[in-house]
Write an enzyme that holds these catalytic residues in place. Sequence first.
Site, short mmCIF file in Angstrom:
data_model
loop_
_atom_site.label_atom_id
_atom_site.label_comp_id
_atom_site.label_asym_id
_atom_site.label_seq_id
_atom_site.Cartn_x
_atom_site.Cartn_y
_atom_site.Cartn_z
N GLU A 114 0.85 -1.21 0.00
CA GLU A 114 0.00 0.00 0.00
C GLU A 114 0.87 1.25 0.00
OE1 GLU A 114 -3.01 0.12 3.24
OE2 GLU A 114 -2.19 -1.83 3.74
N LYS A 116 2.48 4.57 1.29
CA LYS A 116 2.68 5.08 2.67
C LYS A 116 2.31 6.55 2.69
CE LYS A 116 5.50 4.89 6.72
NZ LYS A 116 4.92 6.11 7.23
N ASP A 118 1.60 10.30 4.01
CA ASP A 118 2.33 11.20 4.90
C ASP A 118 1.32 11.93 5.78
OD1 ASP A 118 4.70 12.06 5.77
OD2 ASP A 118 5.12 13.42 4.11
N LYS A 315 11.12 3.30 1.27
CA LYS A 315 11.10 4.76 1.07
C LYS A 315 11.38 5.10 -0.39
CE LYS A 315 10.56 6.54 5.14
NZ LYS A 315 9.57 7.53 5.43
N CYS A 427 24.92 37.71 11.56
CA CYS A 427 24.94 39.15 11.72
C CYS A 427 24.53 39.38 13.18
CB CYS A 427 23.93 39.81 10.79
SG CYS A 427 23.74 41.55 11.18
N CYS A 432 19.48 44.93 13.08
CA CYS A 432 19.45 44.59 11.65
C CYS A 432 17.99 44.36 11.22
CB CYS A 432 20.28 43.33 11.41
SG CYS A 432 20.16 42.72 9.73
O1 I6G Z 1 2.63 3.78 9.81
C1 I6G Z 1 2.04 2.91 8.97
C2 I6G Z 1 1.53 3.35 7.79
C3 I6G Z 1 0.91 2.47 6.93
C4 I6G Z 1 1.93 1.56 9.35
C5 I6G Z 1 1.32 0.65 8.47
C6 I6G Z 1 0.80 1.14 7.25
O2 I6G Z 1 0.21 0.25 6.47
C7 I6G Z 1 -0.29 0.70 5.25
N1 I6G Z 1 1.21 -0.64 8.82
C8 I6G Z 1 1.73 -1.06 9.98
C9 I6G Z 1 1.63 -2.50 10.32
C10 I6G Z 1 2.34 -0.18 10.85
N2 I6G Z 1 2.45 1.12 10.54
C11 I6G Z 1 2.91 -0.64 12.13
#
Ligand code: I6G
Length: 689
Positions: A114, A116, A118, A315, A427, A432
């Site tokens: 999936e 990740k 932010d 990442k 500075c 300033c």
């Molecule tokens: O921080 C996370 C973001 C997305 C996750 C995560 C995740 O799955 C899509 N899945 C797990 C098992 C954990 N943190 C611990």
Amino acid sequence: MTERAQRRIEELRKQIDGHNIRYYVYDSPTISDAEYDALMRELEALESEHPELVTPDSPTQRVGAEPQSKLATISRRVPMLSLANAMYEKELRAFDERVLRESARSGPIEYLCEPKLDGLAVELTYEDGRFVQGSTRGDGITGEDITVNLRTIPAIPLRLHTDAEIPGLLEVRGEVFMNRADFDALNIQRAEAGEPLFANPRNSAAGSLRQLDSRITASRPLRIYCYGSGRVEGMTFTSQQQFLEVLPQWGIPVNPEYRLCQGVEQVLTFYHELEDRRGSLPYDIDGLVVKVNDFALQVELGERSRSPRWAIAGKFKAQQATTVVEDIEASVGRTGAVTPVAHLRPVNVGGVTVSRATLHNQDEIDRKDVRIGDTVQVQRAGDVIPEVVQVVTEKRPAGTKPYRLPSHCPVCGHDLYRPPEEVVTRCVNLACPAQVQGRFQHFVSKGAMDIDGLGEKIVEKLITTGKVQSVVDIYKLSFDDLVALEIERTVHLKDEGPTQKMVALGDKVATKLLAAIEASRETTFARLIYALGIRNVGEHLARVLERAFNGDMERFLHATRDELEAVHELGPIVADGILRFVEDESNVAIIKELIRAGINWARPEGTEPAAAPLEGQTFVFTGTLERLTRAEAEAMVERLGGRAASSVSSKTSYVVAGPGAGSKLDKARELGVSVISEEEFLNLVPGNS
Ligand code: I6G
């Protein structure tokens, strides 16, 4: 009549819940916004006629509640772990090899992958299908109770859709985030209101969720995608895929961008594909989460203390492009730090046009040998400022010269100074102009004089119109000075779209501001010291000084180096900063004028040295406390001369552990730090034993 109303109310709630699911879960609304609003209005009208029929899970109950004084903490039984990171392809392959080795499987492993997101990780708890609690991840075991805030997010069902079987207890985890377009619109609104802008969608989502006033959260365009579970009672699942397929049936949003991959090669294909597409997704992502799909195999692989062995976050590489340095500017920041900034020929880096990049400092320029005219590689990683990675030396034109920062401030002409052990050139002229606004902003900020409403735009205008020259002038402002002050605002004009216009502050804002200025006259010694912006004196050291000098300004202003260095926690560098500050007559004059202008504070209680029994000791609290809240315990430590820290290190004197203590306790044991109970802590505190 009530029965008919009740039937209609229930029907409307079902319809609205259904539309929410179609909108937020399946991204396929079947009615217009106006039709949706009409249903909501009808429900609101019926509920106000029949208040006895209002239930907490009604869609009308998402408007937010009265502000809380603080966020309570919760403890969880199944820790919310975080994910280990894999840097690019190589470490994703290494992860797969480890999974193969540890599971003794020979064939390809099935992974569920999936994006990740932010955002901010949260947990939602449903009992018998009703949303009863929501919390932040916190340290995994203890999080903050943000139930009232989460209730305001329309994508979170207040009751589960029950066409499918539901578990008696469901703890479901996910990421709260903001779409980029919603984030941009929110920042336009904030600019209009003269409020500071959020740096990026992540900060904006996190800040919106951790509000004490849930009505503010309700006004923010937050969304959620769920991906995992804590405790579940009454149902079992065999795989991540099965779990992700069931959640939407209950009305819980799942990111549709997931993919089942057979073996690491398919994972890498998806990883690269998503990396290419990240700019066209409506939200920010920073990688790909790869999970072993089979729950039985997940259990076999187990967990480390903070992260599962069956999942990893691959990442994405920072986004890079090549362009030309057209100029290098020495930019003077609000604290006087001089940063070399490269002006670049505009270039597209991952969907964003970049025309400036930081070169950090002279040492970095020397190391990379960046010169005006050079072709350079620039990169953008997450929300950080774009930076120059390296020079493409083959493309260097003839006649370039190494770059050196100027010897004088480009803004005020004062000598620039680089302290012997530091990389930053500064500075040091407090007058300033580049620093004046920053100092004002710091002076009025929350931890300092706390003048609510004096935002950046107003401060800037007060300075540029000459209404304030020194911070003392803030206390001389009159209603007339403020009411007609014109601030640039973005207004949305019909046919013209967003347009910049000058708008006067007006009666209401001016009155509020004057009241906030008035209220700030009554302060504490520590706040005033912090507000003055003495180098290296933050909020904590300001409190240390308050105790050491018992709130006595005269004693503080005449302190010698020896006296300062004798104060616990004050080293020679901080002492140096204080002496430089108090030896400057103009600074002392400002303090005296502030006092004449009515700034006053009470001598703090219990600050005589004898009443600082925790001096020199650092405490970290973990787990649930029973007699005190965490904030009370931390305030108690600070009041008695100690320091309350959030993480454990070899410098920690005590870890105070309550039920549910997690990784901080492990760390304390690892480092041999004393671990005590809440009771033992209270025994250290005079008057509590
Ligand atoms: O921080 C996370 C973001 C997305 C996750 C995560 C995740 O799955 C899509 N899945 C797990 C098992 C954990 N943190 C611990």
